[in-house]
Design an enzyme around this catalytic site. Structure first.
Site, PDB file in Angstrom:
ATOM      1  N   SER A 132      -7.657   0.847   7.397  1.00 34.89           N
ATOM      2  CA  SER A 132      -8.961   0.726   6.754  1.00 34.89           C
ATOM      3  C   SER A 132      -9.602  -0.592   7.174  1.00 34.89           C
ATOM      4  O   SER A 132      -8.961  -1.629   7.173  1.00 34.89           O
ATOM      5  CB  SER A 132      -8.817   0.798   5.232  1.00 34.89           C
ATOM      6  OG  SER A 132      -7.956  -0.199   4.772  1.00 34.89           O
ATOM      7  N   GLU A 160       0.836  -1.209   0.000  1.00 34.85           N
ATOM      8  CA  GLU A 160       0.000   0.000   0.000  1.00 34.85           C
ATOM      9  C   GLU A 160       0.867   1.254   0.000  1.00 34.85           C
ATOM     10  O   GLU A 160       0.605   2.200  -0.742  1.00 34.85           O
ATOM     11  CB  GLU A 160      -0.936   0.008   1.211  1.00 34.85           C
ATOM     12  CG  GLU A 160      -2.071  -0.971   1.111  1.00 34.85           C
ATOM     13  CD  GLU A 160      -2.955  -0.967   2.353  1.00 34.85           C
ATOM     14  OE1 GLU A 160      -2.889  -0.006   3.164  1.00 34.85           O
ATOM     15  OE2 GLU A 160      -3.725  -1.928   2.514  1.00 34.85           O
ATOM     16  N   GLU A 190      -9.036   0.088  -3.463  1.00 35.52           N
ATOM     17  CA  GLU A 190      -8.821  -1.057  -2.578  1.00 35.52           C
ATOM     18  C   GLU A 190      -7.597  -1.773  -3.144  1.00 35.52           C
ATOM     19  O   GLU A 190      -7.609  -2.234  -4.287  1.00 35.52           O
ATOM     20  CB  GLU A 190     -10.048  -1.970  -2.571  1.00 35.52           C
ATOM     21  CG  GLU A 190      -9.972  -3.103  -1.591  1.00 35.52           C
ATOM     22  CD  GLU A 190     -10.010  -2.652  -0.139  1.00 35.52           C
ATOM     23  OE1 GLU A 190      -9.488  -3.399   0.708  1.00 35.52           O
ATOM     24  OE2 GLU A 190     -10.558  -1.563   0.169  1.00 35.52           O
ATOM     25  N   ASP A 210      -8.392   1.615   0.862  1.00 33.68           N
ATOM     26  CA  ASP A 210      -7.005   1.640   1.319  1.00 33.68           C
ATOM     27  C   ASP A 210      -6.303   2.941   0.938  1.00 33.68           C
ATOM     28  O   ASP A 210      -5.463   3.439   1.684  1.00 33.68           O
ATOM     29  CB  ASP A 210      -6.230   0.467   0.718  1.00 33.68           C
ATOM     30  CG  ASP A 210      -6.748  -0.871   1.208  1.00 33.68           C
ATOM     31  OD1 ASP A 210      -7.058  -0.984   2.407  1.00 33.68           O
ATOM     32  OD2 ASP A 210      -6.842  -1.807   0.385  1.00 33.68           O
TER      33      ASP A 210
END
Length: 174
Positions: A30, A10, A53, A40
């Site tokens: 999240s 991420e 996401e 995210d």
């Protein structure tokens, strides 16, 4: 895959989007820090805004629950962003999908395989507007009409499934 590896992926995506000129923020907790499901990553370039996401895998197919995709779509619509699923397989780049483009399993979950991501996903350069994908069919100069435009059919299917609103569909089809 470990939570730490997912967090690194991420952060990697956030850094790539930042380098591409997007204002971007990560919601590191999240799904756990609040009762509300949050994407995210949120990213925007002043014209286009995404709720993403992010999922990664060492090679196995990536699965998302129907609830995850529904929550992403709901948040994106209320926030005024485009919902996207970002996937990254080890030794591959990031690929992006509209939720309506994902394979839905018999159980109502969503699946992305590595080969599907590479063949059908939007790669990072196209996602951030640095390039545009051209398929062999588009290059074909045979001029044979093979039926309805698959992109139009894909958008209409997404509207029918309720994962894309009519306004977003109209924008894509302009």
């Amino acid at each position: 895959m470990s939570q730490a590896k997912g967090d690194r992926r991420e952060r990697e995506l956030v850094n790539l989007l930042d380098e591409a000129g997007f204002a971007v923020m990560r919601a590191p907790a999240s799904g756990s820090a609040t009762e509300r499901e949050l994407p995210d990553v949120l990213a925007g370039d002043g014209e286009t805004f995404y709720a993403i996401e992010a999922k990664s895998s060492s090679g196995d197919p990536i699965y998302l629950t129907g609830e995850e995709v529904e929550a992403l779509t709901y948040f994106a619509q209320n926030f005024g962003a485009k919902p996207r699923i970002g996937v990254r397989f080890d030794r591959e780049d990031w690929y992006f999908f509209h939720p309506g483009d994902l394979h839905v399993t018999d159980g109502g979950n969503y699946r992305v395989k590595s080969e599907t991501a590479i063949a059908e996903g939007t790669d990072f350069a196209e996602f951030v507007g640095e390039s545009e994908k051209v398929t062999l069919e588009e290059i074909d100069e045979g001029g044979v009409d093979t039926g309805p435009d698959p992109e139009i059919v894909r958008v209409l299917n997404a509207v029918e499934q309720g994962v894309m609103d009519v306004e977003e569909a109209a924008t894509l089809l302009e």
